[in-house]
Write an enzyme that holds these catalytic residues in place. Structure first.
Site, PDB file in Angstrom:
ATOM      1  N   HIS A 133       8.662   3.065   5.424  1.00 38.89           N
ATOM      2  CA  HIS A 133       9.621   3.975   6.080  1.00 38.89           C
ATOM      3  C   HIS A 133      10.297   3.341   7.298  1.00 38.89           C
ATOM      4  CE1 HIS A 133       8.338   7.199   3.503  1.00 38.89           C
ATOM      5  NE2 HIS A 133       7.113   7.231   3.993  1.00 38.89           N
ATOM      6  N   ASP A 169       4.363   4.084  -3.930  1.00 33.82           N
ATOM      7  CA  ASP A 169       3.913   5.110  -2.974  1.00 33.82           C
ATOM      8  C   ASP A 169       4.603   6.428  -3.340  1.00 33.82           C
ATOM      9  OD1 ASP A 169       2.722   5.203   0.135  1.00 33.82           O
ATOM     10  OD2 ASP A 169       4.304   6.679  -0.249  1.00 33.82           O
ATOM     11  N   HIS A 171       5.891   8.613  -1.572  1.00 33.24           N
ATOM     12  CA  HIS A 171       7.082   8.870  -0.760  1.00 33.24           C
ATOM     13  C   HIS A 171       8.134   7.787  -1.017  1.00 33.24           C
ATOM     14  CE1 HIS A 171       3.609  10.614   1.507  1.00 33.24           C
ATOM     15  NE2 HIS A 171       4.450  11.643   1.580  1.00 33.24           N
ATOM     16  N   ASP A 256      -0.957   7.475  -2.533  1.00 30.55           N
ATOM     17  CA  ASP A 256      -0.887   8.897  -2.235  1.00 30.55           C
ATOM     18  C   ASP A 256      -0.302   9.730  -3.377  1.00 30.55           C
ATOM     19  OD1 ASP A 256       1.464   7.573  -1.675  1.00 30.55           O
ATOM     20  OD2 ASP A 256       1.612   8.249   0.403  1.00 30.55           O
TER      21      ASP A 256
HETATM   22 ZN   LIG Z   1       3.355   7.644   1.173  1.00 30.41          ZN
END
Ligand SMILES: [Zn+2]
Length: 352
Positions: A133, A169, A171, A256
């Site tokens: 991120h 991931d 996200h 995750d």
């Molecule tokens: Zn994540």
């Protein structure tokens, strides 16, 4: 027969990690806690995996970090060394954070270098803080330095003409996408829960300018299981990756999307993560002599994280894991939307 005085290429999987990663403490109760790496190292210590060699990394240099971040942002992080500070609503630093982040980025570079020069068959940098991120001039979503982006830039300097970053991931890796959006030498591919944090990663985001077609997003509804992810790999990631023909593959390996993860709603098991690793390792064998680097991103159920990292490491050391058959919610619509977006931009996904 090779010259006995010259060691041949290593068949080992290099794991780069450091106890100093535990010194990054984003605060009491934060899910991105030092306990994550403790759980992983405890699991690997309990039953070591043959063919894995452990090393500690060096810190990334200013030039390595500034290949993908602004000099002002790197200087700001360095100035916070030894302090507590909040950088965004989810992201804080503690006195050990700058050293941990520098070593995490350095581990990413070291993993790339070891794989590019044949010192290791493949590598997994077990690091924190995570990176995907982190934006060019901004910390975000638990991330300080974008380790995958630093690694890809290092790979380009080490002679890789094209680098594939696969981000599994749960996200979307908005920072990595942003850093390489306009470039055609680094292909960014992500499967992620959507709509979800950080809000980016729609099918229509396929890159800009010369980079059009070198960003591939597969936004997935909640509930996808191992077989669904298998379909995304077979129908999208493998054909796109094969056509791109990279010289190195880097994985933003977050765990995750696991069934037990407290932050997201996917249903992947450790076996699924092993299967993803097997498939991407096979693609690496096919296109780039097996050159593959995994970098730890998220994963917040401690037991699930430890077992999933083990499954990936076992796949890296040669154990083949297959995706189970049968599907949960079926990702066909999401895959079709991504294929449509790429076709509309004149970058059709090759037939499998
Ligand atoms: Zn994540």
């Amino acid at each position: 027969m090779s010259d006995p005085g010259t060691p041949g290429p290593s068949k080992e999987t290099l794991v780069l990690t450091d106890p100093k990663f535990l010194d990054h403490d984003p605060g009491p109760g934060h899910v991105e806690s030092p306990a994550r790496l403790d759980a992983i190292m405890g699991e690997l210590g309990r039953a070591p995996i043959a063919g894995v060699r452990l090393e500690t990394p060096r810190a990334a240099t200013a030039a390595e970090i500034e290949a993908v971040h602004s000099a002002a942002y790197r200087a700001r992080l360095a100035r916070l060394d030894g302090q507590y500070a909040e950088l965004d609503p989810d992201t804080a630093v503690s006195p050990g954070s700058w050293e941990a982040a520098s070593l995490a980025a350095g581990a990413a570079v070291g993993a790339v270098e070891a794989v590019m020069n044949g010192r290791a068959a493949n590598a997994f940098a077990l690091v924190r803080p995570p990176g995907h991120h982190a934006r060019p001039a901004k910390a975000m979503g638990f991330c300080l330095i974008n380790n995958a982006a630093v690694a890809a830039a290092a790979a380009r300097r080490a002679g890789a003409r094209r680098v594939l970053i696969l981000d599994w991931d749960v996200h979307h890796g908005n920072g990595t996408q942003e850093i390489f959006a306009a470039r055609d030498d680094v292909l960014y591919m992500s499967a992620h829960q959507y709509p979800f944090y950080p809000g980016t990663g729609a099918s229509e985001e396929i890159g800009v300018g010369a980079g059009k077609g070198a960003t591939v997003n597969c936004p997935l509804p909640a509930g996808q299981d191992d077989a669904d992810y298998g379909a995304v790999f077979h129908d999208l990631f493998l054909p796109v990756g094969r056509a791109f023909d990279p010289d190195l593959i880097i994985v933003s390996a977050g765990y995750d999307a696991h069934l037990r993860d407290p932050l997201a709603e996917m249903r992947v098991t450790e076996r699924g993560f092993g299967a993803m690793t097997s498939l991407i390792a096979e693609l690496a064998q096919e296109v780039c002599g097996g050159k593959l680097v995994l970098l730890l991103e998220g994963g917040y159920d401690l037991g699930a994280l430890a077992l999933s990292v083990r499954a990936s490491l076992e796949a890296l050391t040669g154990r083949r894991e297959d995706f189970p058959l049968g599907a949960g919610t079926d990702p066909a619509l999401a895959v079709a939307a991504t294929r449509d977006a790429l076709r509309a931009a004149g970058r059709p996904v090759p037939k499998t």
